[in-house]
Motif scaffolding. Structure first.
Motif, mmCIF file in Angstrom:
data_model
loop_
_atom_site.group_PDB
_atom_site.id
_atom_site.type_symbol
_atom_site.label_atom_id
_atom_site.label_comp_id
_atom_site.label_asym_id
_atom_site.label_seq_id
_atom_site.Cartn_x
_atom_site.Cartn_y
_atom_site.Cartn_z
ATOM 1 N N ARG A 138 27.041 54.433 -21.117
ATOM 2 C CA ARG A 138 27.774 55.586 -21.683
ATOM 3 C C ARG A 138 28.791 56.110 -20.685
ATOM 4 N N LEU A 194 31.741 53.711 -20.349
ATOM 5 C CA LEU A 194 32.610 53.762 -21.536
ATOM 6 C C LEU A 194 33.489 55.009 -21.492
ATOM 7 N N ALA A 195 32.884 56.129 -21.068
ATOM 8 C CA ALA A 195 33.643 57.377 -20.992
ATOM 9 C C ALA A 195 34.756 57.284 -19.949
ATOM 10 N N GLU A 196 34.493 56.530 -18.875
ATOM 11 C CA GLU A 196 35.491 56.428 -17.791
ATOM 12 C C GLU A 196 36.577 55.399 -18.056
ATOM 13 N N ASN A 197 36.415 54.579 -19.107
ATOM 14 C CA ASN A 197 37.371 53.497 -19.340
ATOM 15 C C ASN A 197 37.907 53.522 -20.769
ATOM 16 N N GLU A 198 38.613 54.621 -21.065
ATOM 17 C CA GLU A 198 39.083 54.810 -22.441
ATOM 18 C C GLU A 198 39.982 53.685 -22.924
ATOM 19 N N ALA A 199 40.869 53.219 -22.044
ATOM 20 C CA ALA A 199 41.819 52.174 -22.453
ATOM 21 C C ALA A 199 41.087 50.903 -22.866
ATOM 22 N N VAL A 233 38.031 50.668 -23.885
ATOM 23 C CA VAL A 233 37.270 50.942 -25.107
ATOM 24 C C VAL A 233 38.187 50.854 -26.316
ATOM 25 N N ARG A 234 39.411 51.440 -26.174
ATOM 26 C CA ARG A 234 40.363 51.411 -27.293
ATOM 27 C C ARG A 234 40.700 49.958 -27.647
ATOM 28 N N LEU A 270 29.417 50.980 -29.414
ATOM 29 C CA LEU A 270 30.778 50.951 -29.948
ATOM 30 C C LEU A 270 30.850 50.358 -31.362
ATOM 31 N N THR A 278 30.815 54.709 -33.726
ATOM 32 C CA THR A 278 32.080 55.379 -33.403
ATOM 33 C C THR A 278 32.548 56.277 -34.537
#
Ligand SMILES: [Zn+2]
Length: 491
Positions: free
Chosen positions: A435, A438-443, A445-446, A484, A489
């Motif tokens: 978690r 994922l929060a620290e790597n938005e790009a 994840v997108r 994800l 999501t």
């Protein structure tokens, strides 16, 4: 065969005479210490190995035993009686003016060695195996502005085995493989260190080019002490002879040396023939008698040889011929393999082979030490494989543990405990880390969501990095997928 010789239809005919120093404590015919490496010149000498008048030789029993082991391992016939002969030649490094050797009645005759390669074994016939003494060493130098020759007799009288092959080898590469195969047998038998840089194993090669039924003149190249030198010298010599013959010239029967720096053979002297040496039976030594029972006993107690070991690894341990070859090239590696395997559950041979061929050889190469100098034991390797097998550690962690084990010799579970290396396979603990990543790597994840989950690799990598390689990768993948997923999501 390289270069011009191919098109011209010449066939190289190659034979090898290999000289191997035996690993005895004392010299061949006296009590001097035979391990002279690094010693002060002329400090391992006595009246016998200095060839002083009146000194009498005594046969070294251990050298005789070792020669019989080699003769038997090479499938030779061992005659009931054999004897030593004098080979007369006046060189400064032969203080007696003759070398005690074997000529008419060697210890072993008519054997063979099978050389392993991908297309099956090649059989090289062995004419003879005999025992003799090594010479001293002459060094050319300059003293007070004058050229001088200095002789060191420490090597004089060290037991030397000579193994003569049939001229039945037809390429430089086959010659190299035969030489390497012979070295392996000698090392497995424990009669030679195999340390070629120390000069304990040297080859004289002879080569001629035949065309049709017409044999060519034989050229001998002396004192080659590496596999590379054997290959390169033969390649050079085959090309040289072919070019000579093509130009209408003749090849002289001679002895040539190998110039390592220039990578060429150079003429040294016309070849001696047996009659030049005026051989006669050595009057100071008795004839040797070896009973067939003794030969049978030696044959029974020979260690398992590399070819047999390779066949066993392929046939019953399920290794590929390549894996079997790599592992058997060093008897210490092969023993590690066998002993580790005996501590493993059935079917573990591939894993053991992979660790030996991968991490172990890499670390040994990096540290430039033999296996004996590392701390890897069958018990240690087996313990590591157990932790890997039951999921306590990941493959990445196992490599770290193995490196520590290599340095310190500690047991795998002790290293894992001490360094907190155990794998994180706890779902709740890992889910928290995933978690956070994922929060620290938005790009990332997108990207993952846009491409329908096709780019999970970088995200898994981030989680592995965040846990110092301790996360169970399969579990990480599962967690990323579920966190994800469209359902997750959408909330
Ligand atoms: Zn001596």
């Amino acid at each position: 065969v390289t270069g011009g010789s191919q098109g011209a239809g010449y066939r190289p005919v190659i034979g090898l005479e290999v000289h191997a120093q035996l690993l005895t404590h004392s010299k061949m015919f006296c009590g001097c210490d035979a391990r002279y490496s690094g010693a002060r010149p002329n400090s391992h000498v006595c009246p016998v190995c200095l060839g002083l008048p009146g000194a009498l030789p005594v046969i070294n029993r251990a050298a005789l035993e070792q020669t019989l082991m080699v003769a038997t391992a090479l499938n030779c016939r061992v005659p009931e009686t054999s004897r030593f002969d004098r080979k007369n030649y006046p060189y400064p490094d032969i203080p007696k003016g003759y070398q005690i050797s074997q000529y008419a009645a060697p210890l072993g005759r008519a054997g063979h060695l099978d050389i392993f390669h991908a297309d099956g074994p090649d059989r090289v016939g062995i004419i003879r195996v005999h025992l003799e003494e090594d010479t001293g060493k002459t060094m050319h130098s300059v003293l007070d502005g004058r050229p001088v020759s200095l002789v060191d007799y420490n090597r004089s009288g060290v037991p030397l085995l000579e193994i003569v092959s049939e001229p039945c080898i037809h390429s430089p590469d086959a010659a190299r493989r035969y030489f390497a195969g012979l070295r392996e047998v000698l090392v497995y038998l424990g009669v030679n260190s195999g340390d070629m840089e120390e000069g304990v194993l040297r080859a004289d090669v002879n080569v001629s080019l035949s065309r049709g039924a017409h044999p060519g003149a034989k050229v001998e190249i002396k004192n080659l002490n590496s596999f590379r030198a054997v290959t390169r010298a033969l390649e050079f010599e085959i090309d040289r002879q072919a070019a000579l013959l093509e130009a209408g010239g003749q090849v002289a029967q001679e002895t040539r040396g190998w110039d390592e720096g220039q990578e060429e053979t150079v003429s040294q002297r016309s070849k001696e023939y047996a009659e030049d040496y005026r051989y006669f039976p050595e009057p100071d030594l008795p004839a040797l008698t070896v009973s067939p029972e003794r030969v049978e006993e030696i044959r029974r107690t020979l260690p398992e040889l590399p070819a047999a070991r390779r066949a066993r690894y392929v046939d019953s341990a399920g290794l590929s011929p390549y894996e079997a070859e790599v592992i058997t090239q060093d008897p210490a590696l092969a023993s590690l393999f066998d002993e580790t395997l005996s501590l493993q559950p059935p079917g573990g041979s591939k894993a053991v082979a992979n660790w030996i061929m991968g991490e172990l050889l890499r670390l040994l190469h990096e540290a430039a030490v033999p296996l004996e100098a590392s701390n890897i034991s069958p018990r240690g390797l087996s313990g590591l494989l157990r932790l890997l097998g039951d999921g306590t550690i990941t493959n990445a962690q196992a490599k770290i543990v193995f490196a520590r084990m290599f340095e310190t010799g500690a047991e795998a579970d002790e290293i894992v405990r001490r360094e907190g290396l155990a794998q994180i396979a706890d779902t709740d603990e890992l889910a928290a880390t995933v978690r956070r990543v994922l929060a620290e790597n938005e790009a990332l994840v997108r990207d993952y969501v846009e491409k329908g989950g096709k780019t999970e690799g970088p995200l898994i990598g981030k989680v592995m990095a965040a846990t110092g390689g301790r996360a169970n990768a399969a579990l990480v993948r599962e967690l990323i997928r579920s966190l994800l997923s469209p359902e997750a999501t959408a909330q």
